[in-house]
Design an enzyme around this catalytic site. Structure first.
Site, short mmCIF file in Angstrom:
data_model
loop_
_atom_site.label_atom_id
_atom_site.label_comp_id
_atom_site.label_asym_id
_atom_site.label_seq_id
_atom_site.Cartn_x
_atom_site.Cartn_y
_atom_site.Cartn_z
N GLU A 42 -0.50 4.74 -0.66
CA GLU A 42 -1.31 5.93 -0.92
C GLU A 42 -0.46 7.18 -0.75
O GLU A 42 0.33 7.29 0.18
CB GLU A 42 -2.49 6.00 0.06
CG GLU A 42 -3.68 5.21 -0.39
CD GLU A 42 -4.86 5.34 0.57
OE1 GLU A 42 -4.71 5.98 1.62
OE2 GLU A 42 -5.92 4.79 0.26
N TYR A 51 0.85 -1.19 0.00
CA TYR A 51 0.00 0.00 0.00
C TYR A 51 0.88 1.24 0.00
O TYR A 51 1.80 1.34 0.80
CB TYR A 51 -0.90 0.02 1.25
CG TYR A 51 -2.36 0.03 0.87
CD1 TYR A 51 -2.89 1.08 0.14
CD2 TYR A 51 -3.20 -1.03 1.23
CE1 TYR A 51 -4.23 1.07 -0.24
CE2 TYR A 51 -4.52 -1.05 0.85
CZ TYR A 51 -5.04 0.01 0.11
OH TYR A 51 -6.35 0.00 -0.26
#
Ligand SMILES: *Cc1c(COP(=O)(O)O)cnc(C)c1O
Length: 429
Positions: free
Chosen positions: A61, A59
């Site tokens: 972001e 991940y």
């Protein structure tokens, strides 16, 4: 010592034989049939290795140096390399490599440049535009106010005077050029002039032809556009995904429109694979591929003319050709099905001012990126055109037609097997 954990097909066969079976059949399909889908090409094993890597687990972001998760050092390196390579290859101030697809890139571009309800001038779908250029079934047509320009009925080329008239009449916030089935070069300078005259942003959707731009086979839209959106998986030959290039002033707006407006976490394995593809696209070998792709598409268009099909606009400057089949007396839908029965993958396509509805269509679209990636050249295009000419005239409702299609299919398989690829996977089959 560092070791790489690569795609382990043995594990897949053991743990999920059903999906393993699908993948083996798909490999066989890609090897044994002819791919003339204009929006497809074959990625390199290096791109596939990056796609099948452990970055798929991560991940990340946010953007390099500003992530919402820990452990992003490698994600940052991959993304910085992808961005740097994109900027250098296309001479762009700024690149965003996170869009999951061409459609996601367009959603972000609309968000960066316009507000819901704003008028947007783009090519109409029946004339070659994309769903994201104002289709009622898409966000672009539901949340914005689409105005469609067309091609001229006689030349089948974009009618720039009509574009200007519509721009003056509707004062769009955004003008879009770039299409899915337009075989000719687009006059970006003319679009820039029109956009400047009415104070609109110019978005060039280069989804189809960015690979040809990378390979220096067609002119670049980057000097003219405020924003360029594209895919990375069509002629560019990278992983499935999107990308946005823009001028420095718009960089922040574009980045915010991708994340957090349109997307969550980026697919870091795809971002790494985009970096690989962008590096490949900067090589002389890729330039040769891009130029040969155009030559092959032109050869296909002219040999298909000899088979009684009319190339829309009279030919092509790009990787694809659109053929009007009305003289042959076969619909696009029928032609697509007959070619598929002979192992030739292409798609039906509406032609400008098509009397048929899109599900039937009077034309087919053929593209050369895949066959060119395999190493085919003009001689093969001639034979392919002849095989298409034979296939579209076989009636699969009759026993004779079915058996002729099977015979053509055998020749197609023989032809593609002379241009093998993904050979290192042979051991698996
Ligand atoms: C293919 C294409 C897109 C969309 O790309 P996806 O990755 O399928 O979302 C957008 N615009 C144009 C002009 C295209 O040809």
């Amino acid at each position: 010592m560092r070791t790489f954990w690569g795609p382990d097909f043995g594990a897949l066969e053991r743990d999920d034989p059903e999906i393993a079976d699908v993948l083996l059949d798909e490999l066989a399909r890609q090897r044994d049939t002819l791919t003339l889908i204009a929006s497809e090409s074959f990625t390199s094993p290096a791109v596939l290795a990056a796609l099948g890597s452990t970055l798929a687990n991560k991940y990340a972001e946010g953007y390099p140096g500003h992530r919402y998760y820990g452990g992003c050092a490698q994600a940052d390196r991959a993304e910085e390399l992808a961005v740097e390579r994109a900027r250098e290859l296309f001479g762009a101030d700024h690149a965003n490599v996170q869009p999951h697809s061409g459609a996601s890139a367009n959603l972000a571009a609309y968000a960066a440049l316009a507000e819901p309800g704003d008028p947007v001038l783009a090519m109409g779908l029946p004339h070659g535009g994309h769903l994201t250029h104002g289709s009622r079934a898409n966000f672009s047509g539901k949340w914005f106010h689409p105005i469609a320009y067309r091609v001229a009925p006689d030349t089948e080329l974009i009618d720039y005077d009509e574009v200007r008239d519509l721009a003056l009449a509707h004062r769009p916030k955004l003008i879009i050029c770039g299409a899915t089935s337009y075989p000719r070069l687009i006059d970006f300078a003319r679009f820039r002039e029109i956009a400047d005259e009415v104070g609109a942003y110019l978005l060039v959707d280069a989804a189809h032809f960015i690979g040809l731009v990378a390979g220096r086979a067609v002119p670049s839209p980057v000097p003219y556009a405020d924003v360029v959106t594209c895919t990375t998986h069509k002629a560019l030959r990278g992983p499935r995904g999107g990308m946005i290039l823009c001028r420095e002033e718009l960089a922040q707006r574009v980045d915010k429109a991708v994340f957090p407006f349109a997307q969550g976490g980026p697919m870091m394995h795809a971002v790494a694979a985009k970096a690989v593809a962008l590096r490949e696209a900067g090589t002389p070998a890729f330039q040769e591929y891009a130029h040969q792709t155009v030559r092959n598409a032109q050869a296909l268009a002219s040999w298909l003319t000899a088979e009684g099909m009319r190339p829309v606009t009279g030919g092509t400057d790009t990787h694809l050709a659109l053929l009007d089949l009305r003289e042959v007396g076969v619909s696009g839908r029928e032609a697509e099905a007959r070619c598929a029965a002979a192992g030739i993958a292409l798609n039906k396509n509406v032609i400008p001012y098509d009397p048929e509805k899109p599900a039937v269509a009077s034309g087919i679209r053929v593209g050369a990126p895949s066959v060119t990636s395999q190493g085919m050249r003009e001689d093969e295009m001639r034979r392919i055109a002849e095989l298409i000419g034979l296939a579209v005239r076989c009636d699969p409702q009759t026993a004779a037609g079915t058996s002729r299609l099977a015979g053509i299919g055998e020749e197609v398989t023989g032809l593609v097997r002379r241009f093998p690829f993904y050979q290192e996977q042979e051991v698996l089959a």
